[in-house]
Design an enzyme around this catalytic site. Structure first.
Site, short mmCIF file in Angstrom:
data_model
loop_
_atom_site.label_atom_id
_atom_site.label_comp_id
_atom_site.label_asym_id
_atom_site.label_seq_id
_atom_site.Cartn_x
_atom_site.Cartn_y
_atom_site.Cartn_z
N GLY A 25 6.03 -3.91 -3.01
CA GLY A 25 5.43 -5.20 -3.26
C GLY A 25 4.66 -5.34 -4.55
CG ASP A 26 0.56 -6.34 -4.27
OD1 ASP A 26 0.86 -5.48 -3.43
OD2 ASP A 26 -0.46 -7.05 -4.17
CD GLU A 27 1.46 -0.72 -1.95
OE1 GLU A 27 1.22 0.49 -1.93
OE2 GLU A 27 1.92 -1.34 -0.97
#
Length: 334
Positions: free
Chosen positions: A126-128
Site C-alpha cells: 500500500g503506502d509502505e
C-alpha cells in the site's frame, strides 16, 4: 536434346540450392526472432517478479535480496528505514484511487531522490516503503532523515490537486540492530510504531526494549478487542462540579475496563486506542455505538434544560451512527 537440357538442369539445380539456402536463412532468422522474443519475455517476467507494477520500485522480494547481499558483503553501517505515509487514505477517499496512484508514483520518485545512487528504495505494500541509506556519520543520517520529513510536510501536486500528507520513519542500523533482513525490517517497523505513536510526521530509532513494549501493547489491544466483544467495558458517570459553589454543571461518561490479570485499566498510558474496522464483529461495533450514544445523550448540562437538551442531541447521535456505519470511519476507544 541432352545438350539442350544441361543448361536447364543446371538452372534447376541452382534454383533448388538457392531455395534451400534461403529457407535456411529464413529459419535461422525465425529462430533468432523467437529467441529474442523469449529473452524479452523472460526479462519482463523477471522485472515483474522483482518490481512493483505501479511505481517500478523494487518489491519486498527484491528488498530481501538486496539486504542479504549487503549483509554478506559486510558493508559499512547503513540505515534500514521503514516509511509509512500519513493521511494517505483521505487522498483516496477524497480524490479517488487514480489520484492515489499518482501520489504513490510521486512519492516513489521523492524517496528515490532521497536515497541517491548508493541507496535503495522498495515499495512493500500500500503506502509502505523501505529505504536503505548509507551514511557517513550520525549527523549525516539525521540531516537526511530530517530533510525527508520536511519535504513531505510540503503538499504534493497531483493532477489538479495538492495532497497534504506526511511521512513517519522508523530506523534500524545495520548491522548493529540485526544481522539478517527479517530482524532489521522488524526492528525498523517497531521504531516506526514509536514514531507514529509520538504524533506522526517524525522519525524514531530502534532501541533495545522496544520489542518487548510493542509486544505488551499488542497483547493489550488484543485483550481490549475481546473485552469490547464480551461487553466488559463499563460506563461510569462522573459529575462536573463548579468549585466555587459546588453546583453540578454537567456529567461525563468514562469507560472503565477491568483486565483479567492487570486489574483496572485507568491511566491513558496503560490503555490502548482500538480501531474497530469492517472486520470487527457486528456485535462489538453495536456495543461501541451504544457507548457513543450513551456518552452523547448522558452528557447533560442542567443549564440547557435536561430532557430538552437530550432531545436536541438525538439527531447528533443519529449522525454519529451514520458516519460510523456508512462513512467508513474508525471507532476508537481510549
Amino acid at each position: 536434346v541432352a545438350a539442350l537440357n544441361r543448361p536447364l538442369l543446371a538452372i534447376t539445380v541452382a534454383t533448388a540450392a538457392a531455395a534451400v539456402l534461403l529457407t535456411g536463412v529464413v529459419i535461422a532468422y525465425a529462430d533468432r526472432t523467437i529467441a529474442r522474443t523469449e529473452l524479452a519475455a523472460a526479462r519482463s517476467a523477471a522485472q515483474m517478479a522483482l518490481h512493483d507494477a505501479l511505481t517500478g520500485l523494487p518489491n519486498r522480494c527484491h528488498l530481501f535480496t538486496a539486504l542479504s547481499e549487503r549483509l554478506a558483503r559486510k558493508d559499512a553501517a547503513y540505515a534500514v528505514v521503514a516509511a509509512d505515509l500519513d493521511r494517505f487514505k483521505p487522498v483516496n477517499d477524497l480524490y479517488g484511487h487514480a489520484a492515489g496512484d499518482q501520489l504513490l508514483t510521486a512519492v516513489a520518485k521523492l524517496f528515490s531522490e532521497s536515497a541517491g545512487a548508493e541507496g535503495f528504495v522498495a515499495r512493500i505494500g500500500g503506502d509502505e516503503f523501505v529505504l536503505i541509506l548509507p551514511f557517513t556519520g550520525a549527523n549525516d543520517l539525521i540531516g537526511r532523515l530530517s530533510a525527508l520529513v520536511t519535504r513531505f510536510a510540503t503538499p504534493i501536486e497531483i493532477a489538479e490537486h495538492h495532497a497534504s500528507i506526511g511521512v513517519s520513519l522508523g530506523i534500524a542500523i545495520a548491522p548493529a540492530d540485526g544481522e539478517d533482513p527479517d530482524t532489521l525490517l522488524r526492528r525498523a517497523d517497531v521504531a516506526l510504531y514509536r514514531a507514529k505513536s509520538e504524533g506522526r510526521g517524525g522519525f524514531a530509532f530502534f532501541e533495545e526494549g522496544m520489542d518487548a513494549r510493542v509486544q505488551e501493547r499488542a497483547e493489550l489491544e488484543r485483550d481490549l478487542r475481546l473485552a469490547v466483544a464480551a461487553d466488559e467495558i463499563m460506563p461510569y458517570v462522573q459529575p462536573l462540579v463548579r468549585l466555587e459553589n459546588g453546583a453540578v454543571t454537567g456529567y461525563e461518561i468514562l469507560a472503565r475496563w477491568t483486565h483479567r490479570t492487570l486489574g483496572a485499566i485507568r491511566e491513558a498510558g496503560a490503555g490502548a486506542a482500538v480501531a474497530l474496522n469492517p472486520a470487527t464483529p457486528a456485535d462489538a461495533v453495536a456495543h461501541v455505538l451504544d457507548l457513543v450514544e450513551m456518552v452523547l445523550v448522558m452528557t447533560v448540562n442542567p443549564g440547557f434544560g435536561g430532557q430538552d437538551y437530550i432531545a436536541t442531541m438525538e439527531p447528533k447521535v443519529a449522525e454519529v451512527r451514520r458516519m460510523i456505519l456508512d462513512g467508513g470511519h474508525d471507532v476508537y476507544l481510549e
